[in-house]
Scaffold this motif. Structure first.
Motif, PDB file in Angstrom:
ATOM      1  N   LYS A 185       0.856  -1.181   0.000  1.00 55.56           N
ATOM      2  CA  LYS A 185       0.000   0.000   0.000  1.00 55.56           C
ATOM      3  C   LYS A 185       0.894   1.233   0.000  1.00 55.56           C
ATOM      4  O   LYS A 185       2.064   1.166   0.385  1.00 55.56           O
ATOM      5  N   VAL A 186       0.352   2.362  -0.439  1.00 56.57           N
ATOM      6  CA  VAL A 186       1.159   3.584  -0.549  1.00 56.57           C
ATOM      7  C   VAL A 186       0.343   4.788  -0.095  1.00 56.57           C
ATOM      8  O   VAL A 186       0.234   5.783  -0.809  1.00 56.57           O
ATOM      9  N   ASP A 187      -0.193   4.738   1.099  1.00 53.85           N
ATOM     10  CA  ASP A 187      -0.917   5.889   1.633  1.00 53.85           C
ATOM     11  C   ASP A 187       0.036   7.021   2.009  1.00 53.85           C
ATOM     12  O   ASP A 187      -0.315   8.190   1.925  1.00 53.85           O
ATOM     13  N   ARG A 188       1.255   6.657   2.433  1.00 45.92           N
ATOM     14  CA  ARG A 188       2.240   7.657   2.849  1.00 45.92           C
ATOM     15  C   ARG A 188       3.611   7.247   2.337  1.00 45.92           C
ATOM     16  O   ARG A 188       4.009   6.096   2.476  1.00 45.92           O
ATOM     17  N   ILE A 189       4.332   8.195   1.736  1.00 48.20           N
ATOM     18  CA  ILE A 189       5.655   7.936   1.163  1.00 48.20           C
ATOM     19  C   ILE A 189       6.648   8.973   1.681  1.00 48.20           C
ATOM     20  O   ILE A 189       6.342  10.167   1.728  1.00 48.20           O
ATOM     21  N   LEU A 190       7.835   8.501   2.047  1.00 51.32           N
ATOM     22  CA  LEU A 190       8.915   9.408   2.456  1.00 51.32           C
ATOM     23  C   LEU A 190       9.979   9.435   1.368  1.00 51.32           C
ATOM     24  O   LEU A 190      10.447   8.383   0.920  1.00 51.32           O
ATOM     25  N   VAL A 191      10.374  10.645   0.963  1.00 50.17           N
ATOM     26  CA  VAL A 191      11.429  10.814  -0.036  1.00 50.17           C
ATOM     27  C   VAL A 191      12.569  11.619   0.585  1.00 50.17           C
ATOM     28  O   VAL A 191      12.470  12.838   0.712  1.00 50.17           O
ATOM     29  N   PRO A 192      13.647  10.971   1.012  1.00 51.42           N
ATOM     30  CA  PRO A 192      14.824  11.720   1.478  1.00 51.42           C
ATOM     31  C   PRO A 192      15.421  12.490   0.309  1.00 51.42           C
ATOM     32  O   PRO A 192      15.524  11.962  -0.803  1.00 51.42           O
ATOM     33  N   SER A 193      15.847  13.718   0.549  1.00 52.19           N
ATOM     34  CA  SER A 193      16.288  14.546  -0.574  1.00 52.19           C
ATOM     35  C   SER A 193      17.420  15.480  -0.171  1.00 52.19           C
ATOM     36  O   SER A 193      17.386  16.096   0.893  1.00 52.19           O
ATOM     37  N   ASP A 194      18.424  15.571  -1.053  1.00 49.64           N
ATOM     38  CA  ASP A 194      19.458  16.600  -0.916  1.00 49.64           C
ATOM     39  C   ASP A 194      19.310  17.633  -2.033  1.00 49.64           C
ATOM     40  O   ASP A 194      20.215  18.426  -2.274  1.00 49.64           O
ATOM     41  N   PHE A 195      18.141  17.576  -2.714  1.00 54.40           N
ATOM     42  CA  PHE A 195      17.761  18.533  -3.758  1.00 54.40           C
ATOM     43  C   PHE A 195      18.621  18.394  -5.023  1.00 54.40           C
ATOM     44  O   PHE A 195      18.712  19.320  -5.823  1.00 54.40           O
ATOM     45  N   SER A 196      19.220  17.233  -5.218  1.00 57.62           N
ATOM     46  CA  SER A 196      20.044  16.981  -6.394  1.00 57.62           C
ATOM     47  C   SER A 196      19.182  16.404  -7.517  1.00 57.62           C
ATOM     48  O   SER A 196      17.983  16.152  -7.348  1.00 57.62           O
TER      49      SER A 196
ATOM     50  N   ALA B 194      10.775   7.896   9.124  1.00 56.64           N
ATOM     51  CA  ALA B 194       9.868   6.976   8.433  1.00 56.64           C
ATOM     52  C   ALA B 194       8.986   6.226   9.425  1.00 56.64           C
ATOM     53  O   ALA B 194       7.780   6.051   9.194  1.00 56.64           O
ATOM     54  N   LEU B 195       9.573   5.797  10.531  1.00 58.19           N
ATOM     55  CA  LEU B 195       8.807   5.079  11.548  1.00 58.19           C
ATOM     56  C   LEU B 195       7.850   6.013  12.271  1.00 58.19           C
ATOM     57  O   LEU B 195       6.703   5.656  12.556  1.00 58.19           O
ATOM     58  N   ASP B 196       8.305   7.228  12.583  1.00 59.96           N
ATOM     59  CA  ASP B 196       7.450   8.198  13.284  1.00 59.96           C
ATOM     60  C   ASP B 196       6.229   8.564  12.438  1.00 59.96           C
ATOM     61  O   ASP B 196       5.121   8.718  12.966  1.00 59.96           O
ATOM     62  N   LEU B 197       6.449   8.711  11.131  1.00 60.23           N
ATOM     63  CA  LEU B 197       5.358   9.093  10.227  1.00 60.23           C
ATOM     64  C   LEU B 197       4.490   7.896   9.826  1.00 60.23           C
ATOM     65  O   LEU B 197       3.440   8.077   9.216  1.00 60.23           O
ATOM     66  N   LYS B 198       4.981   6.694  10.134  1.00 58.60           N
ATOM     67  CA  LYS B 198       4.284   5.452   9.761  1.00 58.60           C
ATOM     68  C   LYS B 198       4.048   5.391   8.251  1.00 58.60           C
ATOM     69  O   LYS B 198       2.944   5.107   7.780  1.00 58.60           O
ATOM     70  N   VAL B 199       5.110   5.663   7.496  1.00 62.29           N
ATOM     71  CA  VAL B 199       4.994   5.645   6.040  1.00 62.29           C
ATOM     72  C   VAL B 199       4.951   4.196   5.552  1.00 62.29           C
ATOM     73  O   VAL B 199       5.338   3.264   6.265  1.00 62.29           O
ATOM     74  N   ASP B 200       4.494   4.036   4.324  1.00 64.86           N
ATOM     75  CA  ASP B 200       4.393   2.708   3.720  1.00 64.86           C
ATOM     76  C   ASP B 200       5.612   2.359   2.891  1.00 64.86           C
ATOM     77  O   ASP B 200       5.759   1.209   2.455  1.00 64.86           O
ATOM     78  N   GLY B 201       6.480   3.335   2.667  1.00 63.93           N
ATOM     79  CA  GLY B 201       7.674   3.061   1.884  1.00 63.93           C
ATOM     80  C   GLY B 201       8.550   4.294   1.767  1.00 63.93           C
ATOM     81  O   GLY B 201       8.121   5.426   2.026  1.00 63.93           O
ATOM     82  N   ILE B 202       9.800   4.055   1.395  1.00 61.61           N
ATOM     83  CA  ILE B 202      10.793   5.107   1.185  1.00 61.61           C
ATOM     84  C   ILE B 202      11.248   5.042  -0.267  1.00 61.61           C
ATOM     85  O   ILE B 202      11.480   3.951  -0.807  1.00 61.61           O
ATOM     86  N   ILE B 203      11.396   6.202  -0.891  1.00 61.04           N
ATOM     87  CA  ILE B 203      11.921   6.266  -2.258  1.00 61.04           C
ATOM     88  C   ILE B 203      13.154   7.154  -2.258  1.00 61.04           C
ATOM     89  O   ILE B 203      13.106   8.290  -1.778  1.00 61.04           O
ATOM     90  N   ILE B 204      14.246   6.641  -2.777  1.00 63.51           N
ATOM     91  CA  ILE B 204      15.488   7.415  -2.826  1.00 63.51           C
ATOM     92  C   ILE B 204      16.129   7.238  -4.187  1.00 63.51           C
ATOM     93  O   ILE B 204      16.002   6.184  -4.821  1.00 63.51           O
ATOM     94  N   GLY B 205      16.808   8.267  -4.656  1.00 67.55           N
ATOM     95  CA  GLY B 205      17.487   8.182  -5.944  1.00 67.55           C
ATOM     96  C   GLY B 205      18.860   7.542  -5.809  1.00 67.55           C
ATOM     97  O   GLY B 205      19.573   7.795  -4.840  1.00 67.55           O
TER      98      GLY B 205
END
Length: 307
Positions: free
Chosen positions: A147-158, A249-260
């Motif tokens: 499921k993908v109700d919440r997604i975290l995207v770590p970003s350094d703006f690159s 990610a755990l605090d927000l209870k996200v369903d997944g992480i996406i990173i480049g």
């Protein structure tokens, strides 16, 4: 970001296969995937020629048995109302090489692989795939529900962070726009801050202000398609941003992480950034997608496959 038209799913005849097939079905439904290759790799058999001569159908029977077992789990857990064409592939040899070769030959858009937690096994193959695959990689821990109700995207703006955010936006759009997307920037206060005459708190605010400005520049380059994206700014206290990402990610209870995956040029596209690599090593709770522009430098991949 491109859509996932060709998908490779790595099965190993463990209970994790059920989870991976369910995720494959989920990804295929979002992307209207055209082709799904379920692959199982038999380790090098090294069967003596004399044995093969005596039992000429031995390997064929083994392959047929593997395909039958794969078909059972796929039939049970993949939505066959989807338009995707299904292929069952059994290879013999080194696991990571066979998967990489298939991804290269079929021009795959994504590889799905499992992350074992309680089940026996290691993440060595996953790390090799992340470093060398010329397409995106989705790593799924055992027991997760797609499921993908919440997604975290770590970003350094690159630029490679831009790839990850565009993938998150695409997923959110395909799910009706109800997905919550969080963009987390982890910043550090430089050790020499005191030479500026500013206090630690003052310099922390300066660093966050710069991060906020850079986020605004970053997000303007992306067609967010009306999806709400919440920026988050985290001060790193122990020089380990991965711990901050996983905790968020755990605090927000996200369903997944996406990173480049770091590297967009032909020379660097088949290698991975230290942040993504550390996330792969430490994360065993959440699905992790490592995005990479498709099809960079096939010549280099051919060389790697020969190593």
């Amino acid at each position: 970001m491109y859509q996932i038209k060709k998908l490779i799913v790595c099965l190993d005849q463990s209970p994790l296969d059920e989870t991976l097939v369910k995720f494959a079905s989920f990804v295929a439904s979002i992307n209207r995937t055209e082709k799904v290759y379920f692959i199982n790799v038999i380790r090098n058999l090294n069967i003596p020629k004399e044995v093969l001569k005596e039992f000429p159908n031995l390997i064929d029977n083994m392959v047929a048995e593997r395909k039958s077992q794969m078909k059972n789990v796929v039939d049970e857990h993949f939505d066959h109302d989807l338009p995707a064409d299904i292929a069952l592939v059994v290879k013999e040899g080194q696991l990571s090489k066979k998967i990489l070769k298939l991804a290269h030959e079929k021009s795959a858009d994504m590889i799905i692989v499992g992350r074992k937690v309680q089940l026996p096994g290691t993440s060595v193959v996953t790390q090799r795939l992340a470093r060398r695959a010329s397409c995106s990689l989705l790593i799924v821990p055992e027991g997760r529900v797609p499921k993908v109700d919440r997604i975290l995207v770590p970003s350094d703006f690159s630029d490679y962070s831009k790839d990850a955010m565009e993938e998150a936006v695409l997923i959110a759009e395909k799910n009706g726009g109800d997905v919550e997307v969080f963009c987390q920037n982890v910043f550090t206060v430089p050790s020499g801050y005191h030479f500026t005459g500013k206090s630690y708190q003052e310099f922390t605010q300066i660093m966050q202000n710069h991060a906020e400005v850079n986020y605004k520049k970053f997000i303007r380059k992306i067609d967010t398609k009306g999806i709400k994206i919440t920026p988050l700014y985290t001060k790193d206290e122990d020089e380990d941003p991965v711990e901050d990402i996983l905790q968020m990610a755990l605090d927000l209870k996200v369903d997944g992480i996406i990173i480049g995956a770091k590297g967009r040029t032909a020379a660097t596209a088949l290698f991975i950034g230290s942040l993504a690599e550390r996330l792969i090593q430490l994360n065993d709770k959440l699905p992790l997608m490592v995005t990479r522009p498709k099809g960079k430098n096939a010549g280099l991949l051919d060389y790697i496959l020969e190593i």
